[in-house]
Design a protein around this motif. Structure first.
Motif, mmCIF file in Angstrom:
data_model
loop_
_atom_site.group_PDB
_atom_site.id
_atom_site.type_symbol
_atom_site.label_atom_id
_atom_site.label_comp_id
_atom_site.label_asym_id
_atom_site.label_seq_id
_atom_site.Cartn_x
_atom_site.Cartn_y
_atom_site.Cartn_z
ATOM 1 N N LEU A 7 8.761 2.117 -3.102
ATOM 2 C CA LEU A 7 7.375 1.619 -3.479
ATOM 3 C C LEU A 7 7.040 0.556 -2.783
ATOM 4 N N GLU A 8 8.165 -0.350 -2.431
ATOM 5 C CA GLU A 8 7.879 -1.711 -1.541
ATOM 6 C C GLU A 8 7.796 -1.349 -0.311
ATOM 7 N N HIS A 9 7.957 -0.237 0.431
ATOM 8 C CA HIS A 9 7.898 0.242 1.693
ATOM 9 C C HIS A 9 7.284 1.652 1.702
ATOM 10 N N SER A 26 2.502 5.544 -12.959
ATOM 11 C CA SER A 26 2.789 5.588 -14.421
ATOM 12 C C SER A 26 4.314 5.463 -14.802
ATOM 13 N N MET A 27 4.449 4.445 -15.419
ATOM 14 C CA MET A 27 5.684 3.718 -16.040
ATOM 15 C C MET A 27 6.771 4.108 -14.860
ATOM 16 N N VAL A 28 6.171 3.224 -13.781
ATOM 17 C CA VAL A 28 6.919 3.111 -12.607
ATOM 18 C C VAL A 28 7.320 1.617 -12.361
ATOM 19 N N LEU A 29 6.464 0.649 -12.418
ATOM 20 C CA LEU A 29 6.611 -0.563 -12.055
ATOM 21 C C LEU A 29 7.889 -1.243 -12.604
ATOM 22 N N TYR A 30 8.220 -0.989 -13.857
ATOM 23 C CA TYR A 30 9.291 -1.876 -14.309
ATOM 24 C C TYR A 30 10.660 -1.421 -13.861
ATOM 25 N N HIS A 31 10.479 -0.459 -12.939
ATOM 26 C CA HIS A 31 11.884 0.065 -12.228
ATOM 27 C C HIS A 31 11.992 -0.892 -10.834
ATOM 28 N N VAL A 32 10.825 -1.271 -10.520
ATOM 29 C CA VAL A 32 10.896 -1.934 -9.132
ATOM 30 C C VAL A 32 11.325 -3.382 -9.247
ATOM 31 N N SER A 33 12.045 -3.658 -8.141
ATOM 32 C CA SER A 33 12.809 -5.075 -8.171
ATOM 33 C C SER A 33 11.502 -6.186 -7.791
ATOM 34 N N ALA A 71 5.373 -4.100 -4.185
ATOM 35 C CA ALA A 71 4.610 -2.838 -4.401
ATOM 36 C C ALA A 71 3.333 -2.532 -4.307
ATOM 37 N N ILE A 72 2.860 -3.624 -5.099
ATOM 38 C CA ILE A 72 1.260 -3.636 -5.439
ATOM 39 C C ILE A 72 0.632 -3.818 -4.190
ATOM 40 N N GLY A 121 -2.506 -11.389 -12.022
ATOM 41 C CA GLY A 121 -2.272 -12.115 -11.091
ATOM 42 C C GLY A 121 -1.822 -11.451 -9.701
ATOM 43 N N TRP A 122 -0.867 -10.647 -9.864
ATOM 44 C CA TRP A 122 -0.482 -9.874 -8.694
ATOM 45 C C TRP A 122 -1.427 -9.413 -7.895
ATOM 46 N N MET A 123 -2.287 -8.429 -8.714
ATOM 47 C CA MET A 123 -3.463 -8.086 -8.163
ATOM 48 C C MET A 123 -4.385 -8.754 -7.575
ATOM 49 N N ASP A 124 -4.770 -9.863 -8.311
ATOM 50 C CA ASP A 124 -5.904 -10.630 -7.637
ATOM 51 C C ASP A 124 -5.286 -11.576 -6.580
ATOM 52 N N ARG A 125 -4.091 -11.640 -6.250
ATOM 53 C CA ARG A 125 -3.648 -12.397 -5.014
ATOM 54 C C ARG A 125 -3.621 -11.374 -3.875
ATOM 55 N N THR A 126 -3.324 -10.162 -4.230
ATOM 56 C CA THR A 126 -3.428 -8.893 -3.355
ATOM 57 C C THR A 126 -4.763 -8.482 -2.852
ATOM 58 N N GLY A 127 -5.699 -8.856 -3.514
ATOM 59 C CA GLY A 127 -7.128 -8.649 -3.200
ATOM 60 C C GLY A 127 -7.753 -7.770 -3.852
ATOM 61 N N PHE A 128 -7.334 -7.104 -5.255
ATOM 62 C CA PHE A 128 -7.555 -5.959 -5.888
ATOM 63 C C PHE A 128 -8.869 -6.872 -6.604
#
Length: 303
Positions: free
Chosen positions: A200-202, A216-223, A228-229, A273-280
């Motif tokens: 998801l990071e690439h 769906s219930m994925v991000l908590y698996h991502v380092s 990813a966002i 915060g992650w979404m805002d910094r990304t531009g969403f």
């Protein structure tokens, strides 16, 4: 004066080294110790000074405390300036290479989990969620999307539901070959469906390839969730929607024994915060209680 405290914090070569590493990655103390090859007490002392100067932030996740460079606030420009001066230092580039190995170890633990859990994943998920089906939260927001990417598609449960609801182009992405194999067993052959393997990071997707992306219930698996966002933003068309459901932050470490994961959920402030910094543009947040006294939070954002 606060600026004096910050310049004092930056006056030590070891603290500059730590700040540079933590500008690029969020790490716990054990990981930092393995990267810089110092005793833990010395590392902890330097981290405390950087924290008190407002140059680092920390968060507790289960029994671990994670550290990262401060991405917000009035002192952000100072962090960026310091790290920019260090970006070509050979020793620090070696530190980053060792840090990448820590991240790879985290990812490998997750992959080992899914290697054995894939055939049982749907049952394991129900053991935690009870009767709640997160897919029903997504469906009303996908009516206008022609190309939908299910990121971390797992066993293909959401893709199967979407195949039944009209002729849309569907892309399923997952890092686990075992989970994708379960999805292939579940899903019929269709010219409108493509399964791809990738992190998801690439993401293995072109820029602006999708009208909607869901996790769906994925991000908590991502380092590295913020990366990813950022990838979701890259692959969405302008005006495209990002639908995310994940656990609200909790302290039940035993949940990892059932459904794995790197994170014990997220606060609303972390995700926003992650979404805002990304531009969403974050449009809507809603929470749903599920089994094990846990809470799932739904986020609707637009590029």
């Amino acid at each position: 004066m606060e600026i004096i405290k910050q310049f004092k914090a930056l006056s030590d070569p070891t603290r500059l080294r730590l700040l540079f590493i933590l500008e690029h990655f969020e790490l716990n103390v054990n990981e930092i110790v393995s990267v810089v090859n110092m005793v833990q007490s010395g590392v902890s002392r330097h981290l405390k000074i950087l924290l008190e100067a407002g140059l680092l932030v920390s968060r507790k996740d289960g029994s671990f405390i994670y550290y990262a460079a401060n991405k917000n606030g009035y002192n952000r420009e100072l962090v960026v300036l310091a790290c920019r001066q260090l970006e070509n230092d050979p020793g620090l580039l070696e530190d980053l290479a060792r840090t990448q190995q820590c991240i790879i170890l985290r990812k490998n633990r997750s992959r080992r989990f899914f290697r054995t859990a894939a055939p049982r994943w749907d049952r394991l998920k129900r053991k935690v969620l009870g009767d709640f089906n997160p897919n029903t939260v997504f469906e009303p927001h996908l009516q206008d999307a022609s190309v939908i990417a299910d990121l971390g598609c797992g066993t293909g449960e959401m893709l199967a539901s979407l195949l039944d609801r009209g002729k849309k182009t569907l892309i399923g992405v997952d890092v686990s070959p075992e989970m994708l194999e379960q999805a292939r067993l579940r899903l019929p052959e269709s010219p409108n469906l493509e399964l791809r393997i990738g992190e998801l990071e690439h993401l293995p997707m072109r820029e602006q390839e999708a009208d909607a992306a869901l996790m769906s219930m994925v991000l908590y698996h991502v380092s590295e969730p913020e990366k990813a966002i950022q990838e979701v933003y890259r692959v969405l068309n302008p005006g495209g929607v990002f639908l995310l459901v994940d656990f609200l932050k909790h302290n039940q470490e035993q949940i990892k024994d059932i459904i794995g994961g790197v994170w014990l959920g997220f606060t609303r402030q972390q995700i926003s915060g992650w979404m805002d910094r990304t531009g969403f543009n974050l449009k809507h947040i809603e929470s749903y209680p599920v089994g094990k006294t846990l809470t799932l939070t739904f986020y609707l954002a637009q590029k």
